[in-house]
Design an enzyme around this catalytic site. Structure first.
Site, PDB file in Angstrom:
ATOM      1  N   GLU A 180      51.767  38.542  32.113  1.00 54.90           N
ATOM      2  CA  GLU A 180      51.645  37.189  32.668  1.00 54.90           C
ATOM      3  C   GLU A 180      52.178  37.128  34.093  1.00 54.90           C
ATOM      4  O   GLU A 180      51.713  36.342  34.909  1.00 54.90           O
ATOM      5  CB  GLU A 180      52.387  36.183  31.790  1.00 54.90           C
ATOM      6  CG  GLU A 180      51.801  36.137  30.405  1.00 54.90           C
ATOM      7  CD  GLU A 180      51.591  34.754  29.867  1.00 54.90           C
ATOM      8  OE1 GLU A 180      52.344  33.854  30.258  1.00 54.90           O
ATOM      9  OE2 GLU A 180      50.662  34.593  29.044  1.00 54.90           O
TER      10      GLU A 180
ATOM     11  N   HIS B 204      47.024  40.276  25.148  1.00 56.86           N
ATOM     12  CA  HIS B 204      47.459  40.565  26.525  1.00 56.86           C
ATOM     13  C   HIS B 204      47.406  42.055  26.864  1.00 56.86           C
ATOM     14  O   HIS B 204      47.297  42.425  28.023  1.00 56.86           O
ATOM     15  CB  HIS B 204      48.913  40.125  26.727  1.00 56.86           C
ATOM     16  CG  HIS B 204      49.085  38.666  26.991  1.00 56.86           C
ATOM     17  ND1 HIS B 204      48.727  37.723  26.082  1.00 56.86           N
ATOM     18  CD2 HIS B 204      49.587  38.008  28.061  1.00 56.86           C
ATOM     19  CE1 HIS B 204      49.020  36.527  26.577  1.00 56.86           C
ATOM     20  NE2 HIS B 204      49.540  36.680  27.777  1.00 56.86           N
TER      21      HIS B 204
ATOM     22  N   ASP C 234      43.729  30.348  21.831  1.00 56.58           N
ATOM     23  CA  ASP C 234      44.831  31.303  22.023  1.00 56.58           C
ATOM     24  C   ASP C 234      46.072  30.521  22.439  1.00 56.58           C
ATOM     25  O   ASP C 234      45.981  29.390  22.909  1.00 56.58           O
ATOM     26  CB  ASP C 234      44.477  32.332  23.102  1.00 56.58           C
ATOM     27  CG  ASP C 234      45.588  33.373  23.279  1.00 56.58           C
ATOM     28  OD1 ASP C 234      45.967  34.006  22.282  1.00 56.58           O
ATOM     29  OD2 ASP C 234      46.108  33.519  24.393  1.00 56.58           O
ATOM     30  N   SER C 235      47.216  31.171  22.285  1.00 53.55           N
ATOM     31  CA  SER C 235      48.464  30.551  22.727  1.00 53.55           C
ATOM     32  C   SER C 235      48.455  30.328  24.243  1.00 53.55           C
ATOM     33  O   SER C 235      49.186  29.484  24.740  1.00 53.55           O
ATOM     34  CB  SER C 235      49.636  31.448  22.341  1.00 53.55           C
ATOM     35  OG  SER C 235      49.451  32.731  22.911  1.00 53.55           O
TER      36      SER C 235
ATOM     37  N   CYS D  87      47.418  42.819  20.437  1.00 56.96           N
ATOM     38  CA  CYS D  87      47.855  41.614  21.141  1.00 56.96           C
ATOM     39  C   CYS D  87      46.869  41.433  22.278  1.00 56.96           C
ATOM     40  O   CYS D  87      46.515  42.399  22.968  1.00 56.96           O
ATOM     41  CB  CYS D  87      49.269  41.791  21.684  1.00 56.96           C
ATOM     42  SG  CYS D  87      49.754  40.470  22.812  1.00 56.96           S
TER      43      CYS D  87
ATOM     44  N   CYS E  88      43.939  35.063  18.918  1.00 54.39           N
ATOM     45  CA  CYS E  88      45.361  35.331  19.152  1.00 54.39           C
ATOM     46  C   CYS E  88      45.868  36.036  17.897  1.00 54.39           C
ATOM     47  O   CYS E  88      45.694  35.519  16.785  1.00 54.39           O
ATOM     48  CB  CYS E  88      46.092  34.006  19.339  1.00 54.39           C
ATOM     49  SG  CYS E  88      47.888  34.128  19.424  1.00 54.39           S
TER      50      CYS E  88
END
Ligand code: DGL
Length: 275
Positions: free
Chosen positions: A159, A195, A10-11, A193, A73
């Site tokens: 985040e 997140h 993942d990023s 996504c 991702c």
């Protein structure tokens, strides 16, 4: 050839929400997770850059002996997977090396989850602009109407651990209103996504109970399970000691302190430079 862990890329942190479900559904396997935190987020980066970074990561997994790599991702799956599968893998001339993404497994089932046949896709700018979900869902469910909305603020809110903040409620309400206004018949919203599952509570608080919210972790885990059953030669190459190892291109202590939020458990990461 020795047995090796399944690579999960993942990023940054988001892929940990997918990894968590993989480990739950398939606990016997070993996993090697890499988050490219030093260069995240990928969501607004160009096709060329996302491809270049993702390819570097895939090469790193292959050089470490991994045979199967999952791009956990959406942005990397949308912008890099096809080129890696069609251009890079054939050059390796090694049928044991495979790279899978998260978009196709999701597209394969999403149409069965919507009763009305109206699906909303929430993702990063990159995922939305790539139109990958529109194309993939149309292959499996041509009759389903798909509407997309980019939610560029959501990743940083997650985040920064501000999922329940006033700002989070503002941007969640904004994008949910936008997508529902575009298609009031939407009955299924896909969190496209990695997140976004962390915003689930905030998202639910702005939606009627009639709208189903779908996150991808379990879908990807089920799909991997089926893949391994259908491809015994790939399954045989996977090491099985139930060990998960974490790497980040960013700062290890920062990774460790954020990761538990996404993975549900504390982790200890190793550092690496991709370039
Ligand atoms: N992991 C990315 C995704 O699923 C979100 C974070 C980023 O923009 O790098 O699209």
């Amino acid at each position: 050839m020795t047995n090796q862990p399944i690579g999960v890329f993942d990023s940054g942190f988001g892929g940990l929400t997918i990894l968590k479900e993989l480990v739950t559904a398939l606990p016997a396997y070993d996993y090697l997770y890499l988050g490219d935190n030093a260069r995240a987020p990928y969501g607004h980066k160009s096709f060329d850059i996302v491809y270049e970074y993702t390819k570097e990561a895939v090469d790193w997994f292959f050089n470490r002996g991994c045979n199967l790599v999952i791009l956990a991702c959406n942005t990397a799956s949308a912008k890099a997977l096809r080129s890696i599968q069609q251009e890079n893998l054939p050059l390796l001339k090694d049928s044991n090396k495979r790279v899978l993404g998260v978009i196709r497994p999701t597209a394969e089932v999403i149409g069965t989850l919507s009763r009305a046949g109206h699906v909303g896709v929430l993702g990063t700018n990159g995922t939305v602009q790539s139109e990958s979900y529109l194309m993939e869902i149309a292959k499996f469910f041509p009759e389903v109407q798909v509407t997309q909305e980019a939610c560029p603020e959501w990743v940083s809110l997650v985040e920064e651990n501000r999922c329940d903040s006033e700002e989070a409620h503002h941007y969640v309400a904004l994008h949910l209103n936008n997508i529902i206004n575009q298609d009031p018949q939407i009955d299924t919203l896909l969190l496209a996504c990695t997140h976004y599952p962390l915003l689930m509570k905030t998202i639910k608080s702005h939606l009627s109970d009639e709208i189903r919210i779908v996150s991808q972790g379990e879908i990807v885990a089920n799909s991997l399970k089926k893949y391994l059953e259908k491809h015994p030669h790939m399954e045989n190459n996977c090491s099985k000691q139930g060990i998960t190892t974490f790497y980040t291109t960013g700062d290890c202590s920062d990774f460790n302190s954020h990761a538990s939020l996404f993975f549900g458990k504390s982790v200890t990461a190793h550092r690496l430079n991709l370039k």
